[in-house]
Design an enzyme around this catalytic site. Structure first.
Site, PDB file in Angstrom:
ATOM      1  N   HIS A  23       0.834  -1.203   0.000  1.00 16.25           N
ATOM      2  CA  HIS A  23       0.000   0.000   0.000  1.00 16.25           C
ATOM      3  C   HIS A  23       0.869   1.254   0.000  1.00 16.25           C
ATOM      4  O   HIS A  23       0.522   2.259  -0.597  1.00 16.25           O
ATOM      5  CB  HIS A  23      -0.940  -0.004   1.213  1.00 16.25           C
ATOM      6  CG  HIS A  23      -1.787  -1.251   1.278  1.00 16.25           C
ATOM      7  ND1 HIS A  23      -2.402  -1.694   2.407  1.00 16.25           N
ATOM      8  CD2 HIS A  23      -2.097  -2.150   0.320  1.00 16.25           C
ATOM      9  CE1 HIS A  23      -3.057  -2.813   2.147  1.00 16.25           C
ATOM     10  NE2 HIS A  23      -2.878  -3.117   0.892  1.00 16.25           N
TER      11      HIS A  23
ATOM     12  N   ASP B  88      -6.544   5.423   0.472  1.00 17.34           N
ATOM     13  CA  ASP B  88      -6.527   4.194  -0.328  1.00 17.34           C
ATOM     14  C   ASP B  88      -7.763   3.368  -0.005  1.00 17.34           C
ATOM     15  O   ASP B  88      -8.672   3.806   0.700  1.00 17.34           O
ATOM     16  CB  ASP B  88      -5.184   3.444  -0.183  1.00 17.34           C
ATOM     17  CG  ASP B  88      -4.935   2.916   1.218  1.00 17.34           C
ATOM     18  OD1 ASP B  88      -5.906   2.795   2.003  1.00 17.34           O
ATOM     19  OD2 ASP B  88      -3.765   2.605   1.530  1.00 17.34           O
TER      20      ASP B  88
ATOM     21  N   HIS C 105       3.441 -13.705  -6.917  1.00 16.80           N
ATOM     22  CA  HIS C 105       2.075 -13.877  -6.395  1.00 16.80           C
ATOM     23  C   HIS C 105       1.105 -12.896  -7.065  1.00 16.80           C
ATOM     24  O   HIS C 105      -0.071 -12.902  -6.772  1.00 16.80           O
ATOM     25  CB  HIS C 105       2.082 -13.681  -4.884  1.00 16.80           C
ATOM     26  CG  HIS C 105       2.195 -12.247  -4.442  1.00 16.80           C
ATOM     27  ND1 HIS C 105       3.094 -11.359  -4.986  1.00 16.80           N
ATOM     28  CD2 HIS C 105       1.498 -11.535  -3.522  1.00 16.80           C
ATOM     29  CE1 HIS C 105       2.953 -10.178  -4.414  1.00 16.80           C
ATOM     30  NE2 HIS C 105       1.999 -10.257  -3.527  1.00 16.80           N
TER      31      HIS C 105
ATOM     32  N   SER D 149       4.093  -5.753  -7.536  1.00 19.66           N
ATOM     33  CA  SER D 149       5.052  -6.684  -8.145  1.00 19.66           C
ATOM     34  C   SER D 149       4.782  -6.767  -9.644  1.00 19.66           C
ATOM     35  O   SER D 149       5.712  -6.785 -10.465  1.00 19.66           O
ATOM     36  CB  SER D 149       4.918  -8.074  -7.515  1.00 19.66           C
ATOM     37  OG  SER D 149       5.280  -8.016  -6.159  1.00 19.66           O
TER      38      SER D 149
ATOM     39  N   ALA E 155      -6.286 -11.826  -1.853  1.00 18.01           N
ATOM     40  CA  ALA E 155      -6.818 -10.533  -2.314  1.00 18.01           C
ATOM     41  C   ALA E 155      -7.228 -10.629  -3.798  1.00 18.01           C
ATOM     42  O   ALA E 155      -7.798 -11.625  -4.208  1.00 18.01           O
ATOM     43  CB  ALA E 155      -5.817  -9.410  -2.043  1.00 18.01           C
TER      44      ALA E 155
HETATM   45  N1  UDP Z   1       8.923  -6.231  -1.803  1.00 20.46           N
HETATM   46  C1  UDP Z   1      10.291  -6.091  -1.685  1.00 20.46           C
HETATM   47  N2  UDP Z   1      11.006  -7.177  -1.262  1.00 20.46           N
HETATM   48  C2  UDP Z   1      10.447  -8.386  -0.958  1.00 20.46           C
HETATM   49  C3  UDP Z   1       9.044  -8.510  -1.110  1.00 20.46           C
HETATM   50  C4  UDP Z   1       8.321  -7.419  -1.545  1.00 20.46           C
HETATM   51  O1  UDP Z   1      10.865  -5.015  -1.944  1.00 20.46           O
HETATM   52  O2  UDP Z   1      11.170  -9.309  -0.592  1.00 20.46           O
HETATM   53  C5  UDP Z   1       8.144  -5.051  -2.277  1.00 20.46           C
HETATM   54  C6  UDP Z   1       7.796  -5.221  -3.741  1.00 20.46           C
HETATM   55  O3  UDP Z   1       8.827  -4.689  -4.550  1.00 20.46           O
HETATM   56  C7  UDP Z   1       6.478  -4.455  -3.849  1.00 20.46           C
HETATM   57  C8  UDP Z   1       5.859  -4.610  -2.475  1.00 20.46           C
HETATM   58  O4  UDP Z   1       6.900  -4.995  -1.581  1.00 20.46           O
HETATM   59  O5  UDP Z   1       6.727  -3.075  -4.104  1.00 20.46           O
HETATM   60  C9  UDP Z   1       4.780  -5.691  -2.456  1.00 20.46           C
HETATM   61  O6  UDP Z   1       3.630  -5.219  -3.072  1.00 20.46           O
HETATM   62  P1  UDP Z   1       2.666  -6.148  -3.921  1.00 20.46           P
HETATM   63  O7  UDP Z   1       1.497  -5.290  -4.318  1.00 20.46           O
HETATM   64  O8  UDP Z   1       3.385  -6.799  -5.014  1.00 20.46           O
HETATM   65  O9  UDP Z   1       2.201  -7.294  -2.954  1.00 20.46           O
HETATM   66  P2  UDP Z   1       1.593  -7.329  -1.476  1.00 20.46           P
HETATM   67  O10 UDP Z   1       2.763  -7.469  -0.586  1.00 20.46           O
HETATM   68  O11 UDP Z   1       0.818  -6.070  -1.254  1.00 20.46           O
HETATM   69  O12 UDP Z   1       0.763  -8.563  -1.504  1.00 20.46           O
END
Ligand code: UDP
Length: 483
Positions: free
Chosen positions: A18, A115, A365, A370, A388
């Protein structure tokens, strides 16, 4: 006469997924559209490590960042409550803190941007005579479900939930039952009511800002604007402003990961990661390890301890260091793969990894950040959705955009076995079919760059937003002078 600068306040709910796009939105509003921006961050009580790293790695000078005191929900939320429920409670508890922070500001913000989890805060914008906007850190198709939800006939919804019919949205691709949001199958519980409430609050916003762009989702964006289709329910203007992706920073931590990548051939490594909170069962981890090994491709895997029956098990605990992940991998796996693979416990510098020339695929995922980070770096995807809206994202990526391959299994519900993983990795990294996917994602990368550059659709969309803030500010000034 000097014209005052509009000031936008953005409220970010807990979770890296977020916060990352909110920071990017803030940066663009300041650097390209000359606004003043304050970002309020609701931080969870745990996992501050990643938050500090993210904030340290950004150049914050031009953004005013306010960390609202963290909220511990352990005494309020049931330990078994879903991530969404916990976030909703945290956001609710933070409202008085946000209210007093805004009230104490000498330059009152012109607009409040919240958000998906922050819609309750829009009442604070009304109270302080501010514009109110919702920022969807996901795609327009997902927003279409939210916008249309209050209009959905209970019969149609029941057909979707109980008879597993596709959910039809005017002017949009229908959503298969298997791909829909967890909230619908749960439609007799409070989560469903909360979702409906949030979607009704969103209908009152002055605008909806979405991390997508015109050429990525032309059909859905058209439907949202057409008063005979979704525009009938979504009356607020829609601003597609993406792709908003975290910019690559010089490495300040886990540099050894990037050093390892430096030694690998171009586009030879598959990066494996499940976002900020995704987890696998112990059995699935073994299958994934075996599939990677069988594929004989180079890999970089962010490994977390397994969780049974919880695909988002690390959401609030990913900052808690666990260096003992190897005990969950098959015997001898690390030794057998030491020349081709690197295993990183818990967390890795993802934007930097995806931006590295050695990375040629991403087993993801399909969280929207991502996804955007992969597309903006031209990296094709193996879609492995967990929770989600990720199943919708996976469908969009495979069936509409053609930048991903996907298992026939639903990884959140069943085990994807090693030979299928091997096959998907080879398909993306080696096979001819993978070349078409790679070319497609490179085309999308260019289309995203075009949208964000000066004069592009997303650039213009953000300009229109900034102009609305400016006009509103002028109206307030005239009013204050008694005009
Ligand atoms: N992220 C990261 N390193 C990790 C895992 C995630 O920097 O080992 C960052 C990734 O680059 C992204 C965010 O965390 O910007 C994850 O957001 P996303 O919407 O992909 O997934 P969520 O974690 O919200 O399910």
């Amino acid at each position: 006469m000097q014209i005052a600068k509009p000031h936008a306040a953005i409220l970010a709910s807990p979770g890296m997924g977020h916060l990352v796009p909110v920071l990017e939105l803030g940066k663009r509003l300041v650097t390209l559209h000359n606004l003043q921006v304050t970002i309020f961050i609701v931080a969870p009580a745990t996992s501050d490590e990643q938050l500090s790293q993210l904030l340290d790695s950004q150049n914050q000078d031009f953004l005013h960042i306010v960390l609202l005191p963290s909220v511990d929900v352990s005494g309020i939320a049931d330990a078994e409550a879903s991530i969404s429920t916990k976030i909703v409670i945290m956001m609710h508890q933070s409202l008085p803190l946000l209210r007093s922070a805004i009230s104490a500001m000498t330059i009152r913000p012109t607009a409040l941007i919240v958000d998906l989890f922050g819609t309750e805060a829009m009442a604070i914008a009304d109270e302080f005579e501010m514009l109110k906007y919702v920022f969807i850190a996901s795609n327009a198709w997902f927003f279409a479900v939210i916008a249309y939800a209050p209009e959905l006939d209970r019969k149609v919804l029941a057909e979707h939930v109980y008879q597993q019919q596709p959910l039809k949205l005017p002017g949009c691709t229908p959503i298969r039952f298997e791909d829909n949001l967890e909230v619908f199958p749960a439609f007799e519980n409070p989560m469903y009511d909360g979702f409906m409430h949030a979607s009704m609050e969103m209908a009152l916003a002055d605008g909806i800002i979405i991390n997508t762009w015109e050429d990525l989702e032309p059909k859905t964006l058209r439907a949202l604007r057409d008063s005979n289709l979704l525009g009938r329910v979504c009356k607020a203007p829609v601003y597609p402003v993406g792709p908003l992706a975290r910019s690559v920073q010089p490495p300040i931590w886990r540099k050894e990961v990037l050093d390892w990548l430096d030694k690998q051939p171009r586009e030879s490594v598959i990066y494996v990661s499940f976002g900020s909170g995704g987890t696998l069962s112990a059995k699935q981890m073994v299958e994934l390890a075996s599939g990677l090994e069988l594929s004989q491709q180079r890999f970089l895997w962010v490994v977390r301890p397994p969780f049974e029956n919880d695909v988002s098990g690390s959401f609030f605990s990913v900052g808690i260091n666990s260096s003992s992940v190897q005990e969950f991998l098959p015997d001898g796996f690390l030794t057998r793969t030491e020349n081709v693979g690197l295993v990183v416990p818990m967390w890795a510098p993802q934007a930097e990894i995806l931006g590295h020339q050695s990375v040629g695929g991403f087993l993801s995922h399909c969280g929207w950040n991502s996804t955007i980070e992969s597309i903006t770096n031209g990296v094709p995807i193996i879609a492995w959705p967990l929770y989600a809206e990720q199943k919708m994202n996976a469908t969009l990526l495979t069936e509409e955009l053609g930048v991903a391959v996907r298992s026939k299994e639903l990884p959140s519900e069943s085990i994807v076995e090693r030979h299928e993983i091997e096959m998907m990795v080879r398909k993306i990294m080696v096979d001819k079919e993978g070349h078409a996917t790679r070319n497609k994602v490179k085309e999308l990368k260019l289309s995203g760059e075009k949208a964000s550059s000066k004069g592009g659709s997303s650039y213009n969309s953000l300009s229109q937003l900034a102009n609305s803030f400016q006009s509103f500010l002028q109206t307030l000034e005239v009013k204050a002078k008694g005009g």
